[in-house]
Design a protein around this motif. Structure first.
Motif, PDB file in Angstrom:
ATOM      1  N   ARG A 122       4.791  -1.695 -11.099  1.00  0.00           N
ATOM      2  CA  ARG A 122       3.659  -2.155 -10.297  1.00  0.00           C
ATOM      3  C   ARG A 122       3.950  -1.932  -8.814  1.00  0.00           C
ATOM      4  O   ARG A 122       5.067  -2.121  -8.345  1.00  0.00           O
ATOM      5  CB  ARG A 122       3.370  -3.630 -10.546  1.00  0.00           C
ATOM      6  N   LEU A 124       1.755  -2.068  -4.711  1.00  0.00           N
ATOM      7  CA  LEU A 124       0.969  -2.981  -3.897  1.00  0.00           C
ATOM      8  C   LEU A 124      -0.366  -3.255  -4.570  1.00  0.00           C
ATOM      9  O   LEU A 124      -0.969  -2.368  -5.193  1.00  0.00           O
ATOM     10  CB  LEU A 124       0.757  -2.364  -2.505  1.00  0.00           C
ATOM     11  N   TYR A 125      -0.825  -4.498  -4.444  1.00  0.00           N
ATOM     12  CA  TYR A 125      -2.081  -4.946  -5.063  1.00  0.00           C
ATOM     13  C   TYR A 125      -2.049  -4.779  -6.584  1.00  0.00           C
ATOM     14  O   TYR A 125      -3.083  -4.513  -7.220  1.00  0.00           O
ATOM     15  CB  TYR A 125      -3.287  -4.196  -4.481  1.00  0.00           C
ATOM     16  N   GLN A 126      -0.848  -4.869  -7.184  1.00  0.00           N
ATOM     17  CA  GLN A 126      -0.667  -4.831  -8.633  1.00  0.00           C
ATOM     18  C   GLN A 126      -1.167  -3.544  -9.269  1.00  0.00           C
ATOM     19  O   GLN A 126      -1.614  -3.525 -10.410  1.00  0.00           O
ATOM     20  CB  GLN A 126      -1.371  -6.032  -9.285  1.00  0.00           C
ATOM     21  N   ARG A 127      -1.115  -2.442  -8.550  1.00  0.00           N
ATOM     22  CA  ARG A 127      -1.450  -1.144  -9.144  1.00  0.00           C
ATOM     23  C   ARG A 127      -0.353  -0.715 -10.126  1.00  0.00           C
ATOM     24  O   ARG A 127       0.829  -0.934  -9.855  1.00  0.00           O
ATOM     25  CB  ARG A 127      -1.640  -0.100  -8.052  1.00  0.00           C
ATOM     26  N   LYS A 128      -0.742  -0.114 -11.248  1.00  0.00           N
ATOM     27  CA  LYS A 128       0.175   0.179 -12.347  1.00  0.00           C
ATOM     28  C   LYS A 128       0.446   1.678 -12.421  1.00  0.00           C
ATOM     29  O   LYS A 128      -0.481   2.493 -12.364  1.00  0.00           O
ATOM     30  CB  LYS A 128      -0.414  -0.301 -13.678  1.00  0.00           C
ATOM     31  N   TYR A 129       1.733   2.006 -12.569  1.00  0.00           N
ATOM     32  CA  TYR A 129       2.158   3.406 -12.662  1.00  0.00           C
ATOM     33  C   TYR A 129       3.001   3.562 -13.922  1.00  0.00           C
ATOM     34  O   TYR A 129       4.055   2.930 -14.053  1.00  0.00           O
ATOM     35  CB  TYR A 129       2.983   3.800 -11.435  1.00  0.00           C
ATOM     36  N   ASN A 236      11.074  -3.607  -8.905  1.00  0.00           N
ATOM     37  CA  ASN A 236      10.605  -4.993  -8.934  1.00  0.00           C
ATOM     38  C   ASN A 236      11.732  -6.013  -8.965  1.00  0.00           C
ATOM     39  O   ASN A 236      11.471  -7.212  -8.949  1.00  0.00           O
ATOM     40  CB  ASN A 236       9.668  -5.216 -10.123  1.00  0.00           C
ATOM     41  N   THR A 273       7.774   2.837  -6.047  1.00  0.00           N
ATOM     42  CA  THR A 273       6.580   3.428  -6.658  1.00  0.00           C
ATOM     43  C   THR A 273       5.536   3.819  -5.627  1.00  0.00           C
ATOM     44  O   THR A 273       4.687   4.669  -5.901  1.00  0.00           O
ATOM     45  CB  THR A 273       5.962   2.426  -7.642  1.00  0.00           C
ATOM     46  N   TYR A 285      -7.372   2.369  -4.237  1.00  0.00           N
ATOM     47  CA  TYR A 285      -7.375   1.179  -5.086  1.00  0.00           C
ATOM     48  C   TYR A 285      -8.030   1.528  -6.416  1.00  0.00           C
ATOM     49  O   TYR A 285      -9.072   2.177  -6.453  1.00  0.00           O
ATOM     50  CB  TYR A 285      -8.143   0.049  -4.405  1.00  0.00           C
ATOM     51  N   PRO A 289      -9.048  -3.151 -13.075  1.00  0.00           N
ATOM     52  CA  PRO A 289      -7.754  -3.831 -12.925  1.00  0.00           C
ATOM     53  C   PRO A 289      -6.678  -3.282 -13.844  1.00  0.00           C
ATOM     54  O   PRO A 289      -5.499  -3.292 -13.490  1.00  0.00           O
ATOM     55  CB  PRO A 289      -8.096  -5.289 -13.254  1.00  0.00           C
ATOM     56  N   ASP A 290      -7.050  -2.793 -15.041  1.00  0.00           N
ATOM     57  CA  ASP A 290      -6.053  -2.302 -15.988  1.00  0.00           C
ATOM     58  C   ASP A 290      -5.876  -0.795 -15.923  1.00  0.00           C
ATOM     59  O   ASP A 290      -5.236  -0.203 -16.800  1.00  0.00           O
ATOM     60  CB  ASP A 290      -6.448  -2.706 -17.410  1.00  0.00           C
TER      61      ASP A 290
END
Length: 854
Positions: A122, A124-129, A236, A273, A285, A289-290
């Protein structure tokens, strides 16, 4: 047991009814047994097929895992106490589906490492990679035996019913231990962090770990961790323990043996990340969210070099060097004072023989130092004639006949003694006007075409001395109340850095940061010693002059009473104290330099610039100089705007507009104050009077300015200040504190240049000592500014970007460019103060009614 007892009771009484008396608790227990039996049967039917394989190093296993099977790979390897080898697990997932990840669990002797693939990191702003290729290094628990066989297992499982193909490879890392002064290169990525071990060699207590890369991005993190399991090597969790700092191209951490009981540590490099922490662009952004974001290729080639740091001998040499430089100024001052005292004694014997009467001595004072009266229109005699002659319309003769007039030397000597006794009498501090007619003629005096120092030195000497002593006591009080919370705050900063290990808090030159005790950069603090020592030396020089002057006043020395620039030392004491406080607060700032405490380093720079300008103005205007309360209130306003600029000035258009307007208005008000020498009122009618003056003087008569010299200075000052205001409004520099300091320094230099030009234009001369101080100070300032603009760190950028400017030490392997700036700037400030102290020594034997005011 309950069923067995019931069965036995039934057989014993087969002829009668079955007596099996069950309590409610026994019924519940029976139901639980039945439920567990049924559920256990079902569970046994769904047990996974566990497959265990004896695996080998450097072999790629291409297998498939489903929810119905679980694979365990068993490895063993020999661990030696004298040799450390790393073990690395590399996994690739071949399936395109990301819904059911594969769980890999590595079970070791003293640690368990688990991770899923695809690995979801994760930002910034909980972005997922997501990352399908994962590589992890296993921690190596220490062994006491000379040789030991250790086992570890890799468990592979998933909940996906369709199954997923994967590749598993376990390999040895031969070059797992870093060598001193040898560069080691490797590649890291967010899903493939790297760490290596370093062991302190014998005789080395401190090392510097330097990490570099040719690639600015991707942003990465460098961490120093103790030898323990687990190793925190993901984006993290890398900040959980140890010391760490973000980096782009360059990073360095000083590591001390005392902080690691095992005499070794891990150097961990993790690629982040995202790049926002290093000043990179902000990614878009996600719409949902997912939503998973493709991270792309974020591999980074990194070089690591571990070099020994300096030893205690270099610390001692650096401290002795620092002390030696500034103690030499004390010795040089003693030498100059000795030579000057011998010269004065010889001059007194030659010019003032013992049989010369006081009247004959007084007659000599009406001439220049060589006994000749100057004939140039810009020499003392011409100005004396202009200063001493007032028309009948301008001023009455009472001003020239009163006993308290200090403008003439033709008075009887007994009146001089009487005036001295009256000046030593008790007076109130607010009773500044000691002449009866001062209120009626001061405006007339100030409007004379040629104004002399005697016209503006009419107030009681003792009262003025008290007035200017307030500068010293006020700045001493300000320094105490300012420094105590500053010291407390920077100690807290240093404690936070030491406890958390977050080295992004402070903007050091990490390539040349030598710790001592709890301090992370002792050399940056030590180099500020010059401000304190030279400030103290300047106070001693001023004290010596003050004592000599007071002794001359006590014995009614005519030179001290009636000649030269009036000697008021309160501002000099304040300047020396400000220089010492600048050294203390600069040292506090360098305990943990960052943008939130930069005003600690600049606050007393503003005060020094303001006090120097006030001293320049006081030399020729002793009666009308600003009071200490007004001056410090204005300086407090400057510091207030400095804080606002640091907090709100970055790109804030409204702030810059407001500040530029205030800057221009303050320049105009100060220009008016200087031009009219205080003879104007700031009230509701000021605009009407301005319009009237413009109409009468510029439109109707088209007359030139009455005070041309002052007008030239003020026009140049307004041009410079308006240009600086326009630059700030257009460019809006991030370093507002330095911008504000540049404004103060530009105005000080402009006023000083004007003073020197007018001094020479007035026929005055600069003595040898003052000339040497001017030339020496100018040269030192030039070298100091060169080192200042090297820019080894900058808090206007991110910590990682700031470290790109870090450089190695250049002096004694202990001091960097900024330390040399501290050395040279403290010497240059001390020289500047000496210039202000000695530049008018040529007027010590010149009557005050022959000294021109400008």
């Amino acid at each position: 047991m309950v069923l067995r007892s019931c069965w036995k009771s039934r057989h014993k009484s087969s002829s009668g009814p079955v007596h099996c008396w069950l309590r409610p608790g026994v019924v519940a227990l029976l139901w639980l047994c039945v439920t567990q039996f049924v559920c256990g049967s079902v569970a046994l039917g769904e047990t996974k097929n566990v497959i265990q394989k004896d695996a080998e190093f450097d072999v790629t296993y291409n297998d498939r895992v489903t929810s119905e099977n679980q694979t365990i790979y068993a490895f063993n390897h020999t661990v030696s106490r004298n040799k450390t080898e790393g073990v690395r697990v590399t996994v690739d997932v071949l399936s395109q589906s990301l819904e059911s990840p594969i769980l890999f669990v590595v079970r070791q002797k003293q640690a368990v490492l688990s991770f899923q693939v695809p690995l979801i990191l994760r930002g910034l702003y909980q972005r997922k990679y997501p990352y399908k290729h994962v590589g992890r290094t296993l921690c190596q628990p220490p062994t006491r035996a000379a040789s030991e066989t250790q086992y570890f297992f890799v468990d592979v499982s998933t909940l996906s019913s369709q199954g997923t193909n994967y590749n598993l490879r376990v390999s040895r890392v031969e070059s797992f231990t870093l060598q001193t002064d040898k560069k080691f290169s490797f590649i890291a990525s967010p899903s493939q962090p790297q760490y290596f071990k370093y062991v302190f060699p014998d005789g080395v207590d401190t090392v510097i770990v330097k990490v570099s890369s040719d690639m600015t991005f991707p942003c990465s993190v460098m961490s120093i961790q103790d030898i323990q399991c687990p190793v925190y090597d993901l984006d993290n969790n890398v900040a959980f323990i140890g010391m760490y700092q973000t980096m782009t191209k360059k990073g360095a951490i000083t590591v001390q043996r005392k902080d690691f009981p095992s005499n070794s540590f891990y150097v961990v490099v993790v690629v982040k990340t995202e790049d926002e922490a290093c000043g990179g662009p902000l990614r878009f952004y996600p719409l949902r969210p997912d939503e998973l974001i493709d991270a792309g290729n974020r591999s980074k080639t990194v070089d690591v070099v571990v070099t020994p740091a300096i030893n205690s001998d270099v610390y001692v040499m650096g401290m002795l060097f620092c002390l030696g430089i500034f103690l030499s100024f004390y010795l040089l001052t003693l030498l100059v004072a000795f030579v000057e005292s011998r010269r004065i004694k010889r001059r007194d014997v030659y010019h003032n023989p013992a049989d010369m009467s006081p009247a004959e001595t007084a007659s000599l004072l009406g001439k220049n130092g060589d006994g000749k009266t100057p004939a140039s229109p810009y020499e003392y005699g011409s100005f004396a004639d202009n200063c001493s002659t007032l028309s009948s319309e301008a001023i009455t003769d009472s001003a020239t006949s009163t006993d308290n007039n200090y403008g003439y030397m033709e008075r009887p000597l007994d009146s001089v003694g009487r005036s001295r006794q009256e000046s030593l009498s008790s007076v109130e501090e607010d009773d500044y006007d000691t002449l009866d007619d001062i209120n009626s003629d001061k405006n007339i005096v100030r409007t004379k075409k040629f104004l002399c120092v005697s016209d503006l030195a009419r107030k009681d000497k003792r009262v003025l001395s008290k007035k200017y002593q307030i500068y010293f006591w006020n700045i001493a009080t300000i320094g105490v109340f300012y420094a105590l919370p500053v010291i407390q705050l920077v100690i807290t900063y240093q404690t936070v850095v030491n406890v958390t290990g977050n080295q992004d808090i402070c903007y050091y030159n990490f390539m040349c940061a030598h710790p001592l005790g709890a301090l992370s950069a002792f050399n940056n603090i030590l180099s500020n010693l010059g401000y304190v020592m030279l400030g103290l030396l300047f106070l001693l020089i001023v004290l010596k002059r003050d004592i000599v002057h007071n002794r001359a006043l006590v014995r009614n020395d005519l030179n001290a009473l009636e000649c030269g620039i009036p000697k008021h030392f309160g501002l000099f004491y304040a300047m020396g104290t400000a220089l010492m406080m600048e050294g203390l607060l600069s040292a506090c700032y360098h305990v943990c330099p960052n943008y939130t405490n930069f005003q600690f380093d600049t606050s007393f720079m503003y005060m020094i610039a303001g006090l120097c300008m006030l001293k320049l103005y006081q030399k020729r205007h002793p009666d009308i100089n600003a009071s200490a309360y007004t001056a410090y209130a204005c300086l407090a306003g400057v510091i207030f705007f400095s804080v606002l600029g640091v907090v709100f000035g970055r790109g804030n258009t409204v702030f810059w507009i407001v500040f530029s307007v205030i800057h221009i208005l303050a320049t105009l008000l100060l220009s008016t104050q200087l031009y009219y020498m205080g003879r104007w009122r700031f009230d509701s009618g000021v605009l009407r009077r301005v319009v009237y003056i413009i109409y009468t003087d510029s439109i109707r008569q088209c007359s030139g300015p009455l005070y041309i010299d002052r007008m030239v200075l003020l026009v140049m000052g307004n041009i410079v200040n308006w240009s600086l205001a326009a630059y700030g409004l257009i460019e809006r520099p991030n370093d507002f504190a330095s911008y504000l300091l540049a404004i103060a320094i530009c105005n000080l230099l402009l006023y000083f240049a004007f003073y020197i030009i007018m001094k020479l234009r007035s026929g005055e001369r600069i003595k040898c000592l003052a000339l040497v101080c001017i030339l020496f100070t100018a040269v030192v300032w030039g070298f100091a500014l060169y080192f200042f603009f090297q820019g080894l760190s900058t808090w206007q950028k991110t910590p990682a970007e700031s470290r790109e400017h870090n450089r190695d030490c250049i002096l004694l392997s202990f001091f960097d460019d900024h330390d040399i700036w501290h050395f040279l700037s403290s010497i240059a400030m001390f020289g500047s103060f000496l210039v202000l102290l000695t530049m008018d020594d040529d007027l010590d034997t010149v009557q005050r009614d022959k000294i021109f005011v400008f």
